[in-house]
Each structure stands twice: as structure tokens, then as C-alpha cells.
Design a protein around this motif. Structure first.
Motif, short mmCIF file in Angstrom:
data_model
loop_
_atom_site.label_atom_id
_atom_site.label_comp_id
_atom_site.label_asym_id
_atom_site.label_seq_id
_atom_site.Cartn_x
_atom_site.Cartn_y
_atom_site.Cartn_z
N THR A 2 0.82 -1.21 0.00
CA THR A 2 0.00 0.00 0.00
C THR A 2 0.85 1.27 0.00
OG1 THR A 2 -0.19 -0.05 2.41
CG2 THR A 2 -1.94 -1.13 1.15
N GLU A 3 2.17 1.12 -0.02
CA GLU A 3 3.06 2.27 -0.12
C GLU A 3 4.38 1.84 -0.72
OE1 GLU A 3 5.10 2.95 4.13
OE2 GLU A 3 2.95 3.39 4.09
N THR A 4 5.11 2.83 -1.23
CA THR A 4 6.40 2.57 -1.85
C THR A 4 7.20 3.86 -1.87
OG1 THR A 4 7.47 1.57 -3.78
CG2 THR A 4 5.65 3.07 -4.22
N GLU A 5 8.44 3.78 -2.27
CA GLU A 5 9.25 4.96 -2.57
C GLU A 5 9.48 4.95 -4.07
OE1 GLU A 5 12.80 5.54 -0.32
OE2 GLU A 5 11.67 5.95 1.51
N VAL A 6 9.25 6.11 -4.68
CA VAL A 6 9.38 6.24 -6.12
C VAL A 6 10.55 7.18 -6.41
CG1 VAL A 6 8.23 6.99 -8.24
CG2 VAL A 6 6.90 5.93 -6.40
N THR A 7 11.40 6.77 -7.34
CA THR A 7 12.53 7.59 -7.77
C THR A 7 12.31 7.99 -9.22
OG1 THR A 7 14.02 6.44 -6.25
CG2 THR A 7 15.03 7.67 -8.07
#
Length: 144
Positions: free
Chosen positions: A106-111
């Protein structure tokens, strides 16, 4: 594009409930009577962010479950980058613009490199088939 996967907390819901879910998935700000909804909780629409940035999906009235079995009222998130919502029943492609969260994240880190991006949260069933534009939300962010 590099991305870091964030595994869900104990709030992955394994079964759909006909009456709706009060589970711990992040909720869309609509009223419960509004029916199922999908959203991007963070970042806010129009935000300027630094890369990498945290992205949190929201869901209301649906169970978040890993890909695999197709179960009514359940599925998982996809993040579409500079791509609009997919028609209902369309399989979400496996490309760099179509990120899959098939473990129920339900969440992530995006680069992303600097620029302005259209980010679409698209909910899909266990077979990665889109629930359509009604179960999506698109925001715009600027990466500085």
C-alpha cells in the motif's frame, strides 16, 4: 527508474466483505456511502517533491490482496506513470510506466528524474485486470 518496495504492515486484508471494509488500509476521503474508491493519499495532487518520494495508496470498500486468485471486491494497486487509467478488464502491462504492487503493498518509494509527472493509482484484480477508471485516481507531481 529506480524504485524501492515497501512491504505492507499488518493491514493487508485477505478477504472482501460485502458490507465494505473498515480495515487499516488508507481510506479515500469520500463518505462511506460513496462506494468503492481508490486514491493516492501521499503525495498530494500538485505537490513538489524530492526524489525519491513516498507514495501511499488509499482504498475504500475493497480488500487489498496479493495477485493470484480473482476474488470479488479485492485486488491490488498499480502505479501508472504518465499513463491514464485503463479500461475495465484491460490487463495492466508489465513496463517501467506500469508498476505492479502484486504483493498487496500500500506504499512505496518512487525515484524519478526532475520533471512533472502524471501519476495514476489503478486498482486491478488478482489477474492484473483493471477495474477501470472508476477505481483509479490521477494526480500531478513535480519532482525538483
Amino acid at each position: 527508474m529506480t524504485r524501492r518496495w515497501m512491504f505492507p504492515s499488518a493491514c493487508v486484508v485477505a478477504a472482501a466483505l460485502v458490507t465494505g471494509l473498515a480495515g487499516c488500509a488508507h481510506h479515500h476521503p469520500a463518505t462511506p456511502a460513496a462506494g468503492p474508491a481508490v486514491s493516492i493519499v501521499e503525495p498530494a495532487d500538485g505537490a513538489t517533491v524530492s526524489s525519491p518520494f513516498k507514495l501511499r495508496f488509499g482504498v475504500q470498500g475493497l480488500a487489498v490482496a496479493p495477485a493470484g486468485d480473482v476474488v470479488a471486491l479485492s485486488g491490488h494497486h498499480h502505479l501508472l506513470i504518465n499513463v491514464g487509467p485503463l479500461p475495465a478488464g484491460t490487463s495492466v502491462p508489465f513496463t517501467e510506466q506500469h508498476l505492479h504492487f502484486g504483493k498487496g503493498q500500500t506504499e512505496t518509494e518512487v525515484t524519478l528524474p526532475p520533471g512533472t509527472y502524471k501519476l495514476t493509482a489503478q486498482f486491478a484484480n488478482g489477474a492484473h485486470q483493471s477495474y477501470g477508471p472508476a477505481l483509479s485516481q490521477t494526480i500531478t507531481v513535480t519532482v525538483k
